[in-house]
Design an enzyme around this catalytic site. Structure first.
Site, PDB file in Angstrom:
ATOM      1  N   ARG A   1      45.692  47.345  32.815  1.00 29.56           N
ATOM      2  CA  ARG A   1      46.170  46.508  34.539  1.00 29.56           C
ATOM      3  C   ARG A   1      45.110  47.366  35.258  1.00 29.56           C
ATOM      4  O   ARG A   1      44.774  48.212  35.234  1.00 29.56           O
ATOM      5  CB  ARG A   1      47.177  46.427  35.133  1.00 29.56           C
ATOM      6  CG  ARG A   1      48.106  45.661  35.388  1.00 29.56           C
ATOM      7  CD  ARG A   1      48.973  45.988  35.948  1.00 29.56           C
ATOM      8  NE  ARG A   1      49.583  45.402  37.060  1.00 29.56           N
ATOM      9  CZ  ARG A   1      49.926  46.618  37.935  1.00 29.56           C
ATOM     10  NH1 ARG A   1      50.323  47.899  37.740  1.00 29.56           N
ATOM     11  NH2 ARG A   1      50.240  46.251  39.921  1.00 29.56           N
TER      12      ARG A   1
ATOM     13  N   CYS B   1      44.107  35.957  34.918  1.00 31.79           N
ATOM     14  CA  CYS B   1      44.111  37.532  35.390  1.00 31.79           C
ATOM     15  C   CYS B   1      45.760  38.279  35.275  1.00 31.79           C
ATOM     16  O   CYS B   1      45.831  38.869  34.656  1.00 31.79           O
ATOM     17  CB  CYS B   1      43.942  37.420  36.063  1.00 31.79           C
ATOM     18  SG  CYS B   1      43.231  38.953  38.102  1.00 31.79           S
TER      19      CYS B   1
ATOM     20  N   ILE C   1      39.274  39.514  40.297  1.00 34.05           N
ATOM     21  CA  ILE C   1      39.974  40.401  41.738  1.00 34.05           C
ATOM     22  C   ILE C   1      40.650  41.157  41.388  1.00 34.05           C
ATOM     23  O   ILE C   1      41.587  41.141  40.356  1.00 34.05           O
ATOM     24  CB  ILE C   1      40.498  38.691  42.153  1.00 34.05           C
ATOM     25  CG1 ILE C   1      39.426  37.979  42.567  1.00 34.05           C
ATOM     26  CG2 ILE C   1      41.075  39.894  43.531  1.00 34.05           C
ATOM     27  CD1 ILE C   1      39.729  36.870  43.104  1.00 34.05           C
ATOM     28  N   ARG C   2      40.838  42.564  40.529  1.00 31.31           N
ATOM     29  CA  ARG C   2      41.810  43.313  40.379  1.00 31.31           C
ATOM     30  C   ARG C   2      42.322  43.211  39.279  1.00 31.31           C
ATOM     31  O   ARG C   2      43.242  43.025  38.713  1.00 31.31           O
ATOM     32  CB  ARG C   2      43.121  44.206  41.468  1.00 31.31           C
ATOM     33  CG  ARG C   2      42.582  43.633  42.345  1.00 31.31           C
ATOM     34  CD  ARG C   2      43.452  44.299  43.876  1.00 31.31           C
ATOM     35  NE  ARG C   2      44.634  45.339  43.186  1.00 31.31           N
ATOM     36  CZ  ARG C   2      45.756  45.646  43.107  1.00 31.31           C
ATOM     37  NH1 ARG C   2      46.372  44.006  43.215  1.00 31.31           N
ATOM     38  NH2 ARG C   2      46.487  46.584  42.905  1.00 31.31           N
TER      39      ARG C   2
ATOM     40  N   HIS D   1      39.318  34.155  36.878  1.00 28.56           N
ATOM     41  CA  HIS D   1      39.763  32.682  37.757  1.00 28.56           C
ATOM     42  C   HIS D   1      39.195  32.172  37.654  1.00 28.56           C
ATOM     43  O   HIS D   1      38.956  31.904  38.558  1.00 28.56           O
ATOM     44  CB  HIS D   1      39.894  33.373  38.656  1.00 28.56           C
ATOM     45  CG  HIS D   1      40.936  34.158  39.112  1.00 28.56           C
ATOM     46  ND1 HIS D   1      42.460  34.067  39.657  1.00 28.56           N
ATOM     47  CD2 HIS D   1      40.893  36.056  38.976  1.00 28.56           C
ATOM     48  CE1 HIS D   1      43.158  35.478  39.998  1.00 28.56           C
ATOM     49  NE2 HIS D   1      42.318  36.341  39.484  1.00 28.56           N
TER      50      HIS D   1
ATOM     51  N   GLY E   1      47.750  36.217  40.254  1.00 31.19           N
ATOM     52  CA  GLY E   1      48.452  37.145  41.678  1.00 31.19           C
ATOM     53  C   GLY E   1      49.213  37.852  41.438  1.00 31.19           C
ATOM     54  O   GLY E   1      48.288  38.923  41.117  1.00 31.19           O
ATOM     55  N   GLU E   2      50.290  38.950  41.465  1.00 36.32           N
ATOM     56  CA  GLU E   2      50.596  40.259  41.106  1.00 36.32           C
ATOM     57  C   GLU E   2      51.624  40.217  40.081  1.00 36.32           C
ATOM     58  O   GLU E   2      52.880  39.742  39.727  1.00 36.32           O
ATOM     59  CB  GLU E   2      51.073  40.702  42.364  1.00 36.32           C
ATOM     60  CG  GLU E   2      51.573  42.233  42.954  1.00 36.32           C
ATOM     61  CD  GLU E   2      50.443  42.637  41.545  1.00 36.32           C
ATOM     62  OE1 GLU E   2      48.690  42.850  42.375  1.00 36.32           O
ATOM     63  OE2 GLU E   2      50.245  43.538  40.651  1.00 36.32           O
ATOM     64  N   SER E   3      51.143  40.417  39.148  1.00 35.85           N
ATOM     65  CA  SER E   3      51.868  40.617  37.314  1.00 35.85           C
ATOM     66  C   SER E   3      53.419  41.333  37.599  1.00 35.85           C
ATOM     67  O   SER E   3      54.255  40.967  37.250  1.00 35.85           O
ATOM     68  CB  SER E   3      51.393  41.377  36.292  1.00 35.85           C
ATOM     69  OG  SER E   3      50.820  42.372  36.642  1.00 35.85           O
TER      70      SER E   3
ATOM     71  N   GLU F   1      40.145  28.773  38.119  1.00 36.94           N
ATOM     72  CA  GLU F   1      40.371  28.211  38.745  1.00 36.94           C
ATOM     73  C   GLU F   1      40.191  28.508  40.314  1.00 36.94           C
ATOM     74  O   GLU F   1      40.549  27.121  40.954  1.00 36.94           O
ATOM     75  CB  GLU F   1      41.917  27.869  39.137  1.00 36.94           C
ATOM     76  CG  GLU F   1      43.394  29.275  39.429  1.00 36.94           C
ATOM     77  CD  GLU F   1      42.761  30.658  38.012  1.00 36.94           C
ATOM     78  OE1 GLU F   1      42.009  30.900  37.553  1.00 36.94           O
ATOM     79  OE2 GLU F   1      43.550  31.833  39.042  1.00 36.94           O
TER      80      GLU F   1
HETATM   81  N1  GLN Z   1      46.262  43.383  39.584  1.00 34.63           N
HETATM   82  C1  GLN Z   1      46.958  42.402  39.422  1.00 34.63           C
HETATM   83  C2  GLN Z   1      48.123  42.325  38.833  1.00 34.63           C
HETATM   84  O1  GLN Z   1      48.014  43.766  38.434  1.00 34.63           O
HETATM   85  C3  GLN Z   1      46.161  40.902  39.232  1.00 34.63           C
HETATM   86  C4  GLN Z   1      45.537  40.875  40.304  1.00 34.63           C
HETATM   87  C5  GLN Z   1      44.870  38.896  40.195  1.00 34.63           C
HETATM   88  O2  GLN Z   1      45.681  38.009  38.854  1.00 34.63           O
HETATM   89  N2  GLN Z   1      43.926  38.546  40.633  1.00 34.63           N
HETATM   90  O3  GLN Z   1      49.026  41.950  38.932  1.00 34.63           O
END
Ligand code: GLN
Length: 194
Positions: free
Chosen positions: A112, A80, A140-141, A176, A48-50, A178
């Site tokens: 990150r 991630c 993904i990022r 990921h 997700g987004e940390s 999942e």
């Molecule tokens: N770039 C996201 C973060 O800094 C992580 C991306 C992801 O979980 N797919 O949290």
């Protein structure tokens, strides 16, 4: 014995992990409250987004309890953003001082968004220690790992950096599993809990 595995459900791809854990043979449930955290044998921290997740951990008063459970040996798996949160040190954390929010589940330094803007997201099949054939890894990022402590095992690498690591019963992947149908990484985690 059925193990009860929680998925931190403040933000991120909770549903995919719940499905993967169930298919891997665990009893899976969401965790948003302290009582729910107390009720699980192990915890998955999703992608997700940390930055958002760590903010919500504080809002929901879960940050210190979660850190305490990890310090006490609770098994965990982070993918991630979950890997970022499980680190002891976060580089390019985005917000000054956010390093203080690291959950310190694995002795590692994580960068990150490490793969850079041009290759924000990509997929690659990579060998994974303990699995008999390559894992199709979706990044993904994604972060990568820049330093691991002595007791950390590196299970997979990409672009010359660790992207899957384990310290005792705490596992983390930059990618990921999942979101693919391959349940071997979740099964490896669930089997380690028995
Ligand atoms: N770039 C996201 C973060 O800094 C992580 C991306 C992801 O979980 N797919 O949290």
């Amino acid at each position: 014995m059925t193990v009860r595995v929680g998925v931190l459900a403040l933000q991120g791809d909770t549903r995919e992990h719940l499905a993967a854990l169930t298919e891997a043979g665990a009893q899976a449930c969401t965790v948003r409250r302290l009582a729910e955290l107390d009720s699980v044998d192990a915890l998955v921290i999703p992608g997700g987004e940390s930055t958002v997740m760590s903010h919500l951990l504080r809002e929901f008063e879960l940050l210190e309890p979660l850190r305490a459970r990890l310090a006490d040996g609770m098994p965990a798996y982070g993918s991630c953003a979950g890997m970022i949160l499980l680190a002891t040190e976060i580089l390019d954390a985005g917000v000054p001082g956010r390093e203080a929010l690291a959950l310190r589940g694995i002795d590692m330094t994580v960068r990150r968004n490490a793969f850079g803007r041009q290759v924000d997201s990509f997929e690659e099949s990579i060998p994974f220690a303990g699995l008999d054939s390559d894992v199709h890894a979706v990044f993904i990022r994604a972060p990568w790992v820049e330093r691991v402590g002595e007791s950390v095992e590196v299970l997979a690498t990409a672009a010359g950096h660790p992207v899957a690591v384990r310290q005792g019963k705490v596992l983390a992947t930059s990618f990921h599993p999942e979101v693919t149908g391959d349940r071997r990484v979740h099964r490896m985690f669930v089997d380690s809990l028995r």
